[in-house]
Design an enzyme around this catalytic site. Structure first.
Site, PDB file in Angstrom:
ATOM      1  N   GLY A   6      -0.405   4.056  16.886  1.00  0.00           N
ATOM      2  CA  GLY A   6      -0.960   4.516  18.171  1.00  0.00           C
ATOM      3  C   GLY A   6      -2.140   3.638  18.569  1.00  0.00           C
ATOM      4  O   GLY A   6      -3.106   4.076  19.162  1.00  0.00           O
ATOM      5  N   GLY A   9      -3.555   3.499  22.210  1.00  0.00           N
ATOM      6  CA  GLY A   9      -4.091   4.731  22.821  1.00  0.00           C
ATOM      7  C   GLY A   9      -5.595   4.640  23.052  1.00  0.00           C
ATOM      8  O   GLY A   9      -6.226   3.625  22.739  1.00  0.00           O
ATOM      9  N   GLN A  10      -6.151   5.764  23.572  1.00  0.00           N
ATOM     10  CA  GLN A  10      -7.574   5.763  23.937  1.00  0.00           C
ATOM     11  C   GLN A  10      -8.460   5.466  22.718  1.00  0.00           C
ATOM     12  O   GLN A  10      -9.352   4.615  22.791  1.00  0.00           O
ATOM     13  CB  GLN A  10      -7.963   7.134  24.513  1.00  0.00           C
ATOM     14  CG  GLN A  10      -9.419   7.189  24.954  1.00  0.00           C
ATOM     15  CD  GLN A  10      -9.923   8.588  25.270  1.00  0.00           C
ATOM     16  OE1 GLN A  10      -9.282   9.591  24.968  1.00  0.00           O
ATOM     17  NE2 GLN A  10     -11.079   8.649  25.891  1.00  0.00           N
ATOM     18  N   ASP A  32       2.337   0.347  17.883  1.00  0.00           N
ATOM     19  CA  ASP A  32       2.516   1.406  18.895  1.00  0.00           C
ATOM     20  C   ASP A  32       3.951   1.340  19.401  1.00  0.00           C
ATOM     21  O   ASP A  32       4.689   0.401  19.090  1.00  0.00           O
ATOM     22  CB  ASP A  32       1.502   1.230  20.052  1.00  0.00           C
ATOM     23  CG  ASP A  32       1.158   2.570  20.713  1.00  0.00           C
ATOM     24  OD1 ASP A  32      -0.032   2.883  20.851  1.00  0.00           O
ATOM     25  OD2 ASP A  32       2.110   3.320  21.033  1.00  0.00           O
ATOM     26  N   ILE A  33       4.323   2.334  20.209  1.00  0.00           N
ATOM     27  CA  ILE A  33       5.695   2.389  20.723  1.00  0.00           C
ATOM     28  C   ILE A  33       5.921   1.322  21.795  1.00  0.00           C
ATOM     29  O   ILE A  33       7.048   0.935  22.079  1.00  0.00           O
ATOM     30  CB  ILE A  33       5.967   3.814  21.283  1.00  0.00           C
ATOM     31  CG1 ILE A  33       7.443   4.060  21.559  1.00  0.00           C
ATOM     32  CG2 ILE A  33       5.147   4.070  22.528  1.00  0.00           C
ATOM     33  CD1 ILE A  33       8.224   4.397  20.325  1.00  0.00           C
ATOM     34  N   ARG A  34       4.810   0.823  22.358  1.00  0.00           N
ATOM     35  CA  ARG A  34       4.897  -0.272  23.340  1.00  0.00           C
ATOM     36  C   ARG A  34       3.644  -1.142  23.222  1.00  0.00           C
ATOM     37  O   ARG A  34       2.672  -0.730  22.593  1.00  0.00           O
ATOM     38  CB  ARG A  34       5.026   0.282  24.757  1.00  0.00           C
ATOM     39  CG  ARG A  34       3.776   1.023  25.256  1.00  0.00           C
ATOM     40  CD  ARG A  34       4.000   1.595  26.652  1.00  0.00           C
ATOM     41  NE  ARG A  34       4.985   2.681  26.625  1.00  0.00           N
ATOM     42  CZ  ARG A  34       4.674   3.923  26.243  1.00  0.00           C
ATOM     43  NH1 ARG A  34       3.462   4.212  25.828  1.00  0.00           N
ATOM     44  NH2 ARG A  34       5.591   4.873  26.238  1.00  0.00           N
ATOM     45  N   TYR A 140      -0.695  21.630  21.988  1.00  0.00           N
ATOM     46  CA  TYR A 140      -1.499  20.598  21.321  1.00  0.00           C
ATOM     47  C   TYR A 140      -2.391  21.231  20.251  1.00  0.00           C
ATOM     48  O   TYR A 140      -2.425  20.789  19.113  1.00  0.00           O
ATOM     49  CB  TYR A 140      -2.340  19.891  22.385  1.00  0.00           C
ATOM     50  CG  TYR A 140      -3.283  18.840  21.895  1.00  0.00           C
ATOM     51  CD1 TYR A 140      -4.656  19.034  21.937  1.00  0.00           C
ATOM     52  CD2 TYR A 140      -2.804  17.631  21.409  1.00  0.00           C
ATOM     53  CE1 TYR A 140      -5.533  18.058  21.507  1.00  0.00           C
ATOM     54  CE2 TYR A 140      -3.687  16.643  20.975  1.00  0.00           C
ATOM     55  CZ  TYR A 140      -5.045  16.869  21.029  1.00  0.00           C
ATOM     56  OH  TYR A 140      -5.917  15.902  20.605  1.00  0.00           O
ATOM     57  N   LYS A 144      -2.304  20.798  16.177  1.00  0.00           N
ATOM     58  CA  LYS A 144      -3.460  20.279  15.445  1.00  0.00           C
ATOM     59  C   LYS A 144      -3.911  21.276  14.365  1.00  0.00           C
ATOM     60  O   LYS A 144      -4.281  20.876  13.258  1.00  0.00           O
ATOM     61  CB  LYS A 144      -4.618  19.972  16.406  1.00  0.00           C
ATOM     62  CG  LYS A 144      -4.376  18.726  17.273  1.00  0.00           C
ATOM     63  CD  LYS A 144      -4.184  17.476  16.431  1.00  0.00           C
ATOM     64  CE  LYS A 144      -4.034  16.224  17.278  1.00  0.00           C
ATOM     65  NZ  LYS A 144      -3.803  15.019  16.446  1.00  0.00           N
TER      66      LYS A 144
HETATM   67  C1  VAH Z   1      -7.373  16.428  25.353  1.00  0.00           C
HETATM   68  N1  VAH Z   1      -8.919  14.572  25.013  1.00  0.00           N
HETATM   69  O1  VAH Z   1      -7.965  16.666  26.378  1.00  0.00           O
HETATM   70  C2  VAH Z   1      -8.054  15.520  24.327  1.00  0.00           C
HETATM   71  C3  VAH Z   1      -8.926  16.308  23.383  1.00  0.00           C
HETATM   72  C4  VAH Z   1     -10.569  18.174  23.132  1.00  0.00           C
HETATM   73  C5  VAH Z   1      -9.676  17.449  24.064  1.00  0.00           C
HETATM   74  O2  VAH Z   1      -8.197  16.777  22.305  1.00  0.00           O
HETATM   75  O3  VAH Z   1      -6.289  16.889  25.113  1.00  0.00           O
END
Ligand code: VAH
Length: 312
Positions: A6, A9-10, A32-34, A140, A144
């Site tokens: 990754g 990514g950011q 990364d994937i790209r 998400y 996590k």
């Molecule tokens: C999001 N930047 O917004 C991420 C982060 C706490 C937020 O995990 O999904």
């Protein structure tokens, strides 16, 4: 050698450059994937890698004699609410592939990012403790929290040296915002410079825990180089930078751009933000491995505006 999954990514794109500074360009394999932006692609070895493909990861690890893996690939909160199945698959299967490589002694050490998204509506919102009620209500956040439980399980049962940080919302200028609820805090600077005004998708008083990317990179490097005995939390560590809301960001920007205006049009991401804490207690990270945040809101604004202005 180090593998960053990754890497475009950011966090991944800045982590790759920082680790190459420390260890040397050829010691850090970006994947990364790209493909990613020019600075990243020109700074050292790169592999196209699908993190859901276990065999591809194993052969990349063998080919480059990888010892440490930073697994920075994930689907963030806003996007995962649109694609729950894909979000769960990507966020969980990627972690299992890497944990199993370490269980089978093919790699030595793992960094895996968690998030303040593991906290939910029933979590205390102020100075959220390291250990507390955690009932995340987003795909998400659920992924996590499950990931944290698995990291601790693999440490306890197989001795896997996996280390993790619950990142707050991260603010950076090198990459475009990517599907995060906290990404308003990046977009606002771009729009302030481009249009002099910003329509914010969260309400003005939505206070969230945030952090400048340089602080997040420092924390990531420090937790990974710490003596393993110091890492007492093998789920993930709370980390705090600075908490603020869109109104306070607008005031900080007006110190540099007096004519800047902000308006509010909360969308589906408001519901996500409302489930998260407003401030985080990171005393365990400070105590166990010497964490210390450096950037406050006005310093973040100054650095974001000056770096973005130098891009145009
Ligand atoms: C999001 N930047 O917004 C991420 C982060 C706490 C937020 O995990 O999904």
């Amino acid at each position: 050698k180090i593998l960053i999954i990754g890497a475009c990514g950011q966090i991944g794109s800045e982590l790759t450059l920082a680790l190459r500074e420390i260890h040397g360009d050829n010691q850090v394999i970006a994947s990364d994937i790209r493909e990613g932006h020019e600075e990243l692609m020109q700074s050292g070895p790169f592999e196209i890698l699908d993190v859901t493909d276990q065999a591809a990861i194993a052969s990349c690890v063998r080919k480059h004699k990888i010892t440490d893996v930073y697994l920075m690939a994930a689907m963030l909160s806003a996007t995962a609410e649109k694609y729950p199945d894909k979000g769960w698959d990507l966020n969980m299967n990627s972690l299992f592939h890497i944990l199993n490589l370490a269980r089978d002694k093919q790699i030595a050490k793992i960094f895996w990012p968690s998030s303040i998204a593991v906290f939910g509506p029933s979590t205390p919102k102020q100075n959220t403790p390291q250990q507390t009620v955690m009932e995340p209500s987003t795909v998400y956040g659920i992924s996590k929290l499950a990931g944290e439980r698995w990291c601790e399980y693999y440490f306890r049962n197989y001795g896997v040296d996996v280390r993790s940080i619950r990142y707050p919302g991260l603010i950076s200028w090198k990459t475009k915002p990517g599907g995060g609820t906290t990404d308003y805090a990046i977009d606002i600077y771009h729009k302030a410079l481009e249009n002099g005004t910003y329509e914010c998708f969260l309400s003005g008083e939505t206070t969230l825990p945030m952090m400048y990317m340089d602080d997040a990179i420092t924390a990531t490097i420090n937790i990974m180089k710490a003596d393993p005995q110091l890492i007492k939390m093998r789920s993930s560590y709370n980390l705090a930078g600075i908490s603020f809301n869109p109104e306070e960001m607008a005031s900080s920007i007006k110190k540099h751009l007096p004519d800047f205006t902000i308006s509010y049009a909360p969308d589906f991401r408001q519901k996500i933000a409302d489930t998260w804490p407003q401030s985080i207690d990171d005393s365990r990270a400070r105590k166990d491995w010497g964490w210390e945040a450096r950037y406050d809101l006005d310093t973040i604004t100054e650095k974001m505006l000056s770096n973005l202005q130098s891009l145009v």
